[in-house]
Design a protein around this motif. Sequence first.
Motif, PDB file in Angstrom:
ATOM      1  N   PHE A 662      -4.007  -4.614  -3.063  1.00  0.00           N
ATOM      2  CA  PHE A 662      -3.339  -4.300  -2.002  1.00  0.00           C
ATOM      3  C   PHE A 662      -1.997  -4.041  -2.651  1.00  0.00           C
ATOM      4  CE2 PHE A 662      -4.518  -6.280   2.167  1.00  0.00           C
ATOM      5  CZ  PHE A 662      -5.918  -6.219   1.908  1.00  0.00           C
ATOM      6  N   GLY A 666       5.646   0.245   3.596  1.00  0.00           N
ATOM      7  CA  GLY A 666       6.104   0.202   4.860  1.00  0.00           C
ATOM      8  C   GLY A 666       5.331   0.241   6.026  1.00  0.00           C
ATOM      9  N   GLY A 667       5.460  -0.807   6.696  1.00  0.00           N
ATOM     10  CA  GLY A 667       4.462  -1.069   7.857  1.00  0.00           C
ATOM     11  C   GLY A 667       5.100  -0.568   9.178  1.00  0.00           C
ATOM     12  N   TYR A 668       4.562  -1.327  10.177  1.00  0.00           N
ATOM     13  CA  TYR A 668       4.914  -1.022  11.453  1.00  0.00           C
ATOM     14  C   TYR A 668       6.446  -0.955  11.799  1.00  0.00           C
ATOM     15  CZ  TYR A 668       4.342  -1.063  16.749  1.00  0.00           C
ATOM     16  OH  TYR A 668       4.528  -0.905  18.098  1.00  0.00           O
ATOM     17  N   GLN A 669       7.034  -0.104  12.493  1.00  0.00           N
ATOM     18  CA  GLN A 669       8.610  -0.025  12.674  1.00  0.00           C
ATOM     19  C   GLN A 669       9.284  -0.012  11.427  1.00  0.00           C
ATOM     20  OE1 GLN A 669       8.678  -3.138  15.679  1.00  0.00           O
ATOM     21  NE2 GLN A 669       9.436  -1.639  16.744  1.00  0.00           N
ATOM     22  N   GLY A 670       8.753   0.548  10.100  1.00  0.00           N
ATOM     23  CA  GLY A 670       9.297   0.434   8.960  1.00  0.00           C
ATOM     24  C   GLY A 670       9.400  -0.905   8.392  1.00  0.00           C
ATOM     25  N   ALA A 671       8.762  -2.047   8.895  1.00  0.00           N
ATOM     26  CA  ALA A 671       8.843  -3.346   8.471  1.00  0.00           C
ATOM     27  C   ALA A 671       8.094  -3.301   7.096  1.00  0.00           C
ATOM     28  CB  ALA A 671       8.198  -4.346   9.380  1.00  0.00           C
ATOM     29  N   ASN A 672       8.321  -4.441   6.198  1.00  0.00           N
ATOM     30  CA  ASN A 672       7.616  -4.835   5.058  1.00  0.00           C
ATOM     31  C   ASN A 672       6.219  -5.091   5.592  1.00  0.00           C
ATOM     32  OD1 ASN A 672       6.831  -5.477   2.578  1.00  0.00           O
ATOM     33  ND2 ASN A 672       7.814  -7.497   2.870  1.00  0.00           N
ATOM     34  N   SER A 673       5.148  -4.779   4.879  1.00  0.00           N
ATOM     35  CA  SER A 673       3.890  -4.993   4.810  1.00  0.00           C
ATOM     36  C   SER A 673       2.870  -5.020   3.922  1.00  0.00           C
ATOM     37  CB  SER A 673       3.306  -4.124   6.316  1.00  0.00           C
ATOM     38  OG  SER A 673       2.826  -3.040   5.492  1.00  0.00           O
ATOM     39  N   LEU A 674       1.941  -5.468   4.135  1.00  0.00           N
ATOM     40  CA  LEU A 674       0.699  -5.680   3.023  1.00  0.00           C
ATOM     41  C   LEU A 674      -0.365  -4.740   3.296  1.00  0.00           C
ATOM     42  CD1 LEU A 674       0.813  -9.302   1.697  1.00  0.00           C
ATOM     43  CD2 LEU A 674       1.333  -7.306   0.442  1.00  0.00           C
ATOM     44  N   GLN A 675      -0.891  -3.806   2.752  1.00  0.00           N
ATOM     45  CA  GLN A 675      -1.965  -3.084   2.987  1.00  0.00           C
ATOM     46  C   GLN A 675      -2.897  -2.711   1.714  1.00  0.00           C
ATOM     47  OE1 GLN A 675      -1.046   0.266   5.436  1.00  0.00           O
ATOM     48  NE2 GLN A 675      -2.900  -0.445   6.536  1.00  0.00           N
ATOM     49  N   LEU A 676      -4.168  -2.724   2.102  1.00  0.00           N
ATOM     50  CA  LEU A 676      -4.975  -2.385   1.147  1.00  0.00           C
ATOM     51  C   LEU A 676      -4.652  -1.132   0.392  1.00  0.00           C
ATOM     52  CD1 LEU A 676      -8.012  -2.994  -0.026  1.00  0.00           C
ATOM     53  CD2 LEU A 676      -8.664  -1.346   1.493  1.00  0.00           C
TER      54      LEU A 676
ATOM     55  N   LEU B  32      -1.217  -6.098  -6.977  1.00  0.00           N
ATOM     56  CA  LEU B  32      -1.604  -7.291  -6.095  1.00  0.00           C
ATOM     57  C   LEU B  32      -3.164  -7.251  -6.046  1.00  0.00           C
ATOM     58  CD1 LEU B  32      -0.956  -9.876  -4.433  1.00  0.00           C
ATOM     59  CD2 LEU B  32      -0.647  -8.433  -2.544  1.00  0.00           C
ATOM     60  N   LEU B  46       2.395 -10.005   7.364  1.00  0.00           N
ATOM     61  CA  LEU B  46       2.611  -8.631   6.619  1.00  0.00           C
ATOM     62  C   LEU B  46       1.459  -7.899   6.726  1.00  0.00           C
ATOM     63  CD1 LEU B  46       4.456  -9.769   3.475  1.00  0.00           C
ATOM     64  CD2 LEU B  46       5.511  -9.149   5.760  1.00  0.00           C
ATOM     65  N   ASN B  53       0.476  -0.237  11.530  1.00  0.00           N
ATOM     66  CA  ASN B  53       1.206   0.922  11.169  1.00  0.00           C
ATOM     67  C   ASN B  53      -0.102   1.892  11.004  1.00  0.00           C
ATOM     68  OD1 ASN B  53       3.401   2.216  10.680  1.00  0.00           O
ATOM     69  ND2 ASN B  53       2.614   2.349   8.640  1.00  0.00           N
ATOM     70  N   THR B 271      10.303   4.356  14.601  1.00  0.00           N
ATOM     71  CA  THR B 271      11.773   4.356  14.219  1.00  0.00           C
ATOM     72  C   THR B 271      12.067   5.206  12.817  1.00  0.00           C
ATOM     73  OG1 THR B 271      11.306   2.462  12.379  1.00  0.00           O
ATOM     74  CG2 THR B 271      11.697   1.988  14.724  1.00  0.00           C
TER      75      THR B 271
END
Lengths: 999, 496
Positions: A662, A666-676, B32, B46, B53, B271
């Motif tokens: 993981f 940058g996630g939805y709306q530029g928010a911090n996020s965790l992704q595969l 991670l 998160l 997204n 945004t």
Amino acid sequence: MKTKFSGILALLLVLVVQLSFAQQKTITGTVNDDSGLPLPGANVIIKGSNTGTQTDFDGNYSISAATGQTLMFSYVGFDTQEIAVGASSSINVNMAAGNSLQEVVIIGNVNSTKEKSSSATFTLSAETIEARPNASFVQTLSGQVPGLNISTASGQPGANSTVRIRGVSSINGDTEPLFIIDGAPVDQDNFRSLNPNEIASVSVLKDAGATAIYGNRGANGVIIIKTKSGKFNSKLKMTYTGTVNVASLQSNDYNLMDSQELLTLEKERNSGLGATLTDEEIAGYDTFDWADYFFDPAITTSHTLNVSNGGDNIASFLSLGFHDQEGLLKQSSLKRFNIRANVNGNSENDKFSYKLNLSTNFSRSDEPNSIGSGAINRNYVLGAYQSVPYLSDADYTNGEALLSPLSFVNTPLFLIDRLNTYTRYEEELKMIGSLQGSYKLTDNLTASAILSSDYQDQNLVRAEGPTSFNALLFAESGNDTPGFQQQQYTRQFAFNQLTSLVWNKEFDKQSLNVGLYSEYFKAHFYTYGFFNEGLNASTFFPGDGSAFVDDNADNDFFVDPVNANIAESGLFSYFTRVDYDYDTKYGVTGTFRRDASSRFAESNKWGNFYSIAARWNISNEAFMENSIFDVLKLRASYGTAGNQDVTGGGLFGGLNLTQSLFATTGGYQGANSLQLSQIPNTDLKWETVTSTNVGIDFELANRRVRGSLDGYQKVTTDLFLNQPISSINATTVLNVNGGEMQNTGVDLALAYDFIRSTNEGGFNATVNFVGNYNKNEIIEFGSGEEEIIGTGRVGGKIFEYFDYRYAGVNPENGNQQFLDVDGNITEDPNPDTDRVWLDQSIIPDFEGSAGLNFDYNGFFLSTQFNYTIGVDRYDFEQASFQDIDNLGQFRLSRDLFDSWTPENTGAEFPSLDATNLQFSGTRYLTNADFVRLRFAQFGYNLPSKYLQGTSLSALRMYLNGENLVTFSDWRGFDVEAQSNTSRLYPTARTFAFGIEIEF
Amino acid sequence: MKKLKYIAVFALASIGFTSCNDAIEITQVGILNSDAAFQTVADLELGLLGAYNDFDHTMQIQFNSVFTDEISVGADSGGQGTSDGTTAFVLNAGSAYPSALWQNYNSALNSVNRVIAGSEGVEIAAGEQGQFDNILGQAYALRAFAHFELLSYLSTDYTDDSALATILLDFVPGTDQQLPRNTNGEIYASITGDLALANSLLSNQSDAVFASRDFVKALRARMAAYRQDYPTANTLASELLGAYGLANQTQYTDMYLDTDNTEIIFKLSRTIGDSYDGQGSTGSAFAGGWAGANYAFVNSTINGSPYFEMGRAVFNKLNPADVRYSVNVEPSSLIDPNYQTSANPLATDILVIGKYPGKNGQNLMNDLKIFKSSEMLLIAAEARASMNDLGGAAALIDQLRDARFGSDQTAPSFATVQEALGAVMDERRKEFLFEGHRYKDLKRLGARAGRGIDRDPIDCNALNACDLPLSSNLFTVPIPIVELDANDNIQQNPGY
């Protein structure tokens, strides 16, 4: 055996010369090489005179000389020796192998004479690399080595080339050879900072026998570069080399319209500027040459000063170089500064020896990006080729004026603006160092180590000025300070350590050499950078941060992304090598090694590889004594080597492929996020290349004919490839080992001295030929598929094209015609189901070079014609010049005048109003075979008699040219680029003048 | 001294034999492992933001515009849409859209499933249960949405439960799995289940940019309409219409500047600085950048290099007094009333698309509208018309027109179901212009409403094609080549 025989001959000669006058005495003797074998054809000259002779078949010579005169003994590949004539009338000479290592084969830290080598290795000496106007020496190798394919798709000074030895041996993995400079493995894609004039020799190792020592990265062959070194007990020698060259654009054959033709066509078809003009107005337009505007003849100057000398136990070579190259394309250039120090020495008792090679290189390279793209506001090459000729540079005022009306036709003006406002350069510090030491523990046992490093430090600066058209165009509304500046710092450090213990023993006619080796390699990568948004025009200077605009509370226009990354990769190997020779007649060499890669730390870390090579020096057999052959050697090798660069991404590509990961993104709306971020392949392992090579080396008729012929087969198993996987996995491909591919071919190198003069300064002429035929075949894909589009099909060659076939113009209606999958004519092909395998690809079948060399009385002339057969490329440039939809916006070709009309039903091109112009299929798939005069040189070596009494010891001048003439069906600017990308920066035609002075 | 050398050389030689692990046992920094990804509720949050997204709608917007009748070739065309034949109704397994849709929404499903699966290992601290439930509820809602989006393009017939839909992906798959497609019935059942779960877990009744209980209801309403379960559609849609109402003209205009959410049930927010902040693949259904970059390179005015313009036929249908005219037709447009006889309509009649003017100062970047109350109104109208409540349908259409014109309009009256559905289609065309509905509306309603592809003859010329019969198999998107290459069990749609 030969030695005995030559004794009798010498006796006869002595009898003959006894009738001579006494004042001049006759000197006789034998010239041997460093292993005591006679050298036929060596030159023996009385220094400062025109008098000379050559040694005969048995290395014997006879010459009249006066006491006090000096005899000069010279032979290709050996240091020239000078011996004063004294009281004795017999002078025997043992020549020492010199700088140019044609006769020495370098395998790892084991040097063996060519005679004792069992491998397929081809060595070029300094003469073939120096004096060439390429910033990267790799480009110079093109055509010179059988089986070595060099393709350079960019004319950017110092551009990286794609290098392949004996075909493509991996689909996804690395396909380029390992490069080793003075024992240091170096970045295979970056040679722009190195000075070709420091190079003494380049050896290309092709078969398993030769590459075994480099197993963990040698699966695609190895290229060994040795730089020059000083000699023990030599006087101070200084050599200055200076060149000036002029590069110009190669021509094209697109037959482009002039302003009148283009405007008239626009008028006829009611499009663009032409639609608004009268015939008289049209007649008033000039035709502006945009190619001439964006590409300028470019000057390069280059200076190198080499200094060498040596004492009893120490020798040094120092080099200083400066190179200043303008690129053909505006805004491209390379400036480079090099310093090198090579020092080697021995202990008094010869037990300990060491060698230090150290070079520091700094370059600045102005390198526009977006080359090859379709961005009309960014790609200068697009502007050079496709801009309408009725606009000129006088139409440009500034960036703001181009915003409205915004029109494609203004392409060249957007690009002029970019030239004025955009900056992109890379600065690079590259240091390569290696320290070799060896110590004789006993008479038979030697311990050695080579420690080396390749350090690279790069700084990229790129800025788009705040008043530029592009900055204004993409500025957010309300942003008065647009523009950006990006800086990226990258550091790469690779350390390699090879340690060995070698036991060597000679028993009578036999010799045995057993070595134990271990190799440690680790590479470190470090990068960080920022992308600054917003520049204040008043304080802006590229590379400087004074103009940076800060983020504010009102908007997010000036938020500046930053990045940083660290990566490491490593390899470890241990191996053993056994080398046995019997009387220089038979030899066998075996290697076994175990290699581990950090890339497979979680799966199959270790791989086992081996090789065996044998030779038979037929010419050393008694029954060959009176044969025409001076050298006849049969070689064979078989072995395996591993490739662990899964993605072909170099030292730091695909490091984690065995892990499920993981990432912070940058996630939805530029928010911090965790992704595969990665789906693992837990079975990943080494890709293996198994090669078989059978070769023959020969020299005959007093070495007038020389050459080698090799047949090979390379089979790659556990191929790295992209296995398609279902999209439910959030990706469509997985890196796997699967499948098998084979390259089979023949290498031939041949040289023939068809005229060989027996006296100094006489006329000599040599013809040479280098050729390779390679056939690639995909044996299977691991997952059992029969075909993977884009890669190829089972039984076919790699990267075979798969497309629907163009079949000319329908004389009835002017539409394009195609063949459907069954071969029937259709005007409405299905771009999916009508595609067929075409048995064509971008990889050549035959390639190589042929050349003629002459020299006479200090003058020399050499030529090199390169040829490539079996390459097909899509000419998308031609497609755009023939695309009627581009009318009113871009320049078109006169080809369109031969478009179908009801009156011209036999036209070559479809009607401008054809209803199926959206299809093209193979219409633009074009044969890109060529023969090119790649290099020609004419020069003069001032005979040494003219230099007597001066402080100079040699003077050489030459004129040369590259890419002078090309014969090809390809219509574009550069046939040599093996790429289907259009609008690339073509390589140049160059003319150079050079001078070499030795003090 | 001699011994010393001996030892030194030996020591050097032995370094290599001993220190190998340092070179081959390398773990990269900053990684991670999947197993350790979700440990707390905050981690799961998160993960959810990452999954959100993955949802993009620009590809649907692009495809619906280019493959139907919303656009024409623009003055600044560099071959976009025409060179690959999309405007001429070329659609096959190798085309961009099937690939973009399939990869994007299956990736989204994968992400959502990882959040759901990851939730099992999460330690819920005191006071976090509500947040945890809300995360899971959104994940289930998004999974339902992704399944429905795939089904709506891949299914041949929404009303046939035995027709093939997409792969039912309600688990974290393995790389060796080659799954066949599931039927509509199976997918509908999964969606229904997910939505029920979501409804029970979600905290918010409404939220413009995150999934809420209203999102669940809106998706149920849309699905019911597609399935022609009109009683359900009417009930759900009417409830939402009642809750949100319609925007006035100012609110409507502001909705497209992203400053008003009166009608917004759900939109994907965009945004500056997010991963969609850029041009994306212009002219291709891969899109993936600013919504407005589907039509222009630079900005939404005539100087923004529009490579696609508004189709003349739909322009002709818009009344300048209708707020949908001013929202869709950019004021800098050049309007040539005599475009039909113009020698060069490409130069004289430039209808610039104004729907995506930008947000926060960034040109062409706007939120992507997914569910609006006007859709609920039109679903209710469609349902009433189909249930032969023609008066009920007419009243809703009148309500919509009154709001859009900002004044009382003549109430329509319909004599037949087809006529009523025709009016619904016409309003849907204007209401959802450049929002990614047209293709599916033509497919499911076109025949019943008596509407088809409607391109102006002048545009037909530039687009290289005029019509695509509603009976064409091309109204169902094919399974893309990338999946066919990888999956032996996947079934292609008819005609491809």
